[in-house]
Design an enzyme around this catalytic site. Structure first.
Site, PDB file in Angstrom:
ATOM      1  N   ASP A   1       6.217  -7.663  12.445  1.00 55.80           N
ATOM      2  CA  ASP A   1       4.838  -7.880  12.003  1.00 55.80           C
ATOM      3  C   ASP A   1       4.390  -9.244  12.523  1.00 55.80           C
ATOM      4  OD1 ASP A   1       2.413  -8.257  10.389  1.00 55.80           O
ATOM      5  OD2 ASP A   1       3.191  -6.687   9.098  1.00 55.80           O
TER       6      ASP A   1
ATOM      7  N   SER B   1       3.631  -6.138  18.123  1.00 55.24           N
ATOM      8  CA  SER B   1       4.522  -4.986  18.222  1.00 55.24           C
ATOM      9  C   SER B   1       4.745  -4.443  19.645  1.00 55.24           C
ATOM     10  CB  SER B   1       3.993  -3.915  17.246  1.00 55.24           C
ATOM     11  OG  SER B   1       4.423  -2.654  17.580  1.00 55.24           O
TER      12      SER B   1
ATOM     13  N   PHE C   1       0.820  -1.210   0.000  1.00 56.37           N
ATOM     14  CA  PHE C   1       0.000   0.000   0.000  1.00 56.37           C
ATOM     15  C   PHE C   1       0.855   1.262   0.000  1.00 56.37           C
ATOM     16  CE2 PHE C   1      -2.262  -3.265   2.611  1.00 56.37           C
ATOM     17  CZ  PHE C   1      -3.202  -3.608   1.654  1.00 56.37           C
TER      18      PHE C   1
ATOM     19  N   HIS D   1      -3.780   0.604  12.194  1.00 62.04           N
ATOM     20  CA  HIS D   1      -4.161   2.014  12.073  1.00 62.04           C
ATOM     21  C   HIS D   1      -5.385   2.376  12.913  1.00 62.04           C
ATOM     22  CE1 HIS D   1      -1.010   2.283   9.347  1.00 62.04           C
ATOM     23  NE2 HIS D   1      -1.605   2.592   8.215  1.00 62.04           N
TER      24      HIS D   1
ATOM     25  N   GLY E   1       5.078  -3.081  10.968  1.00 59.40           N
ATOM     26  CA  GLY E   1       4.138  -3.297   9.875  1.00 59.40           C
ATOM     27  C   GLY E   1       4.860  -3.488   8.562  1.00 59.40           C
TER      28      GLY E   1
ATOM     29  N   HIS F   1       3.541   6.460   8.378  1.00 65.41           N
ATOM     30  CA  HIS F   1       2.812   6.342   7.115  1.00 65.41           C
ATOM     31  C   HIS F   1       1.308   6.526   7.331  1.00 65.41           C
ATOM     32  CE1 HIS F   1       1.815   4.214   3.153  1.00 65.41           C
ATOM     33  NE2 HIS F   1       2.393   5.366   2.877  1.00 65.41           N
TER      34      HIS F   1
HETATM   35  N1  SAH Z   1       4.526  -1.187   5.560  1.00 66.33           N
HETATM   36  C1  SAH Z   1       3.787  -2.083   4.688  1.00 66.33           C
HETATM   37  C2  SAH Z   1       2.297  -2.132   4.983  1.00 66.33           C
HETATM   38  C3  SAH Z   1       1.965  -2.533   6.401  1.00 66.33           C
HETATM   39  S1  SAH Z   1       0.246  -2.920   6.594  1.00 66.33           S
HETATM   40  C4  SAH Z   1       3.984  -1.615   3.248  1.00 66.33           C
HETATM   41  O1  SAH Z   1       4.135  -0.426   3.023  1.00 66.33           O
HETATM   42  O2  SAH Z   1       3.963  -2.420   2.345  1.00 66.33           O
HETATM   43  C5  SAH Z   1       0.136  -3.061   8.337  1.00 66.33           C
HETATM   44  C6  SAH Z   1       0.748  -4.320   8.912  1.00 66.33           C
HETATM   45  O3  SAH Z   1       0.769  -4.151  10.332  1.00 66.33           O
HETATM   46  C7  SAH Z   1      -0.003  -5.629   8.645  1.00 66.33           C
HETATM   47  O4  SAH Z   1       0.807  -6.516   7.925  1.00 66.33           O
HETATM   48  C8  SAH Z   1      -0.334  -6.169  10.048  1.00 66.33           C
HETATM   49  O5  SAH Z   1      -0.184  -7.575  10.178  1.00 66.33           O
HETATM   50  C9  SAH Z   1       0.652  -5.436  10.935  1.00 66.33           C
HETATM   51  N2  SAH Z   1       0.211  -5.273  12.318  1.00 66.33           N
HETATM   52  C10 SAH Z   1      -0.938  -4.709  12.754  1.00 66.33           C
HETATM   53  N3  SAH Z   1      -0.991  -4.723  14.099  1.00 66.33           N
HETATM   54  C11 SAH Z   1       0.153  -5.320  14.528  1.00 66.33           C
HETATM   55  C12 SAH Z   1       0.683  -5.644  15.827  1.00 66.33           C
HETATM   56  N4  SAH Z   1       0.023  -5.346  16.936  1.00 66.33           N
HETATM   57  N5  SAH Z   1       1.858  -6.271  15.887  1.00 66.33           N
HETATM   58  C13 SAH Z   1       2.530  -6.594  14.756  1.00 66.33           C
HETATM   59  N6  SAH Z   1       2.101  -6.291  13.511  1.00 66.33           N
HETATM   60  C14 SAH Z   1       0.920  -5.672  13.400  1.00 66.33           C
HETATM   61 MG    MG Z   2       0.738   2.262   5.188  1.00 66.74          MG
END
Ligand code: SAH
Ligand code: MG
Length: 207
Positions: free
Chosen positions: A66, A119, A15, A139, A41, A164
């Site tokens: 992640d 995280s 994304f 998010h 993430g 982001h």
């Molecule tokens: N940075 C990536 C997009 C990340 S999407 C890019 O630009 O391509 C958000 C990600 O955050 C997802 O893969 C989701 O699994 C992860 N995520 C959400 N909450 C989380 C948490 N509490 N601990 C670890 N990962 C998490």
């Molecule tokens: Mg993003």
């Protein structure tokens, strides 16, 4: 960033538009010397390619955090759900195999360490100072603020904080990433150094 890595990053699933990815790469190239980068993430590894390429050139590691089960907004019925990422056996999202392939194809395995887990749980036991922190995890309000609260203390002086999906206008997207961006600026501890699309780059300026 090698031309091949750049091509792979542009084509990678995710994304993050390429201009934002390149700004992330530039931010990482300007981070303080010698210590690690960390992203919260990774999804299928698109942002990890930009940061991982900078880590390769800077001779540091990128920790890519992640749990690979997707954020709330990636679950079935939500706007950002991709059904082919569901592991049929677990009946849950699994982006880890895709992430691995992305990193492997770009030749970045020596520089990018996948850390698979929750995280804030990991942040609570983390011990290595960070030269760069990129926040792009959940998010929703609770996850975004938890990432900000739990990881920013690990950022070293002059460290780079990138966030982001920062949308000042609520019509463009959800608020929590914007809220943590505002918290960073209002704390007086961070100065903005770049803004491209929804990416904001700040530098920790406290002494
Ligand atoms: N940075 C990536 C997009 C990340 S999407 C890019 O630009 O391509 C958000 C990600 O955050 C997802 O893969 C989701 O699994 C992860 N995520 C959400 N909450 C989380 C948490 N509490 N601990 C670890 N990962 C998490
Ligand atoms: Mg993003």
């Amino acid at each position: 960033m090698s031309p091949q890595q750049r091509k792979l990053a542009e084509a990678a699933r995710g994304f993050m538009p390429s201009d934002e990815g390149l700004a992330l790469y530039e931010a990482a190239m300007q981070a303080p010397e010698g210590v690690s980068f960390l992203e919260v993430g990774s999804y299928c590894g698109k942002s990890s390619l930009y940061l991982g390429s900078a880590a390769q050139q800077r001779g540091v590691l990128l920790f890519a955090v992640d749990h690979h089960r997707g954020s709330e907004e990636n679950q079935p019925g939500w706007q950002w759900h991709e059904p082919d990422l569901v592991d049929p056996k677990a009946g849950r999202l699994d982006t880890l195999p895709h992430f691995r392939r992305t990193i492997y194809e770009a030749g970045l395995e020596p520089y990018v360490v996948a850390v698979v887990g929750d995280s804030p749980t990991l942040a609570a036991v983390w011990g290595t100072p960070l030269a760069l922190l990129f926040i792009d995890g959940g998010h929703g309000s609770a996850p975004a603020h938890a990432d900000f609260d739990s990881w920013t203390p690990h950022l070293m002086r002059n460290g780079v904080l990138a966030i982001h999906d920062v949308f000042a206008n609520p019509e463009d997207g959800g608020r929590p990433p914007y809220e943590i961006y505002c918290r960073a600026v209002e704390s007086g501890k961070f100065k903005e150094t770049a803004a491209v699309g929804s990416l904001r780059v700040l530098r920790k300026s406290d002494l």
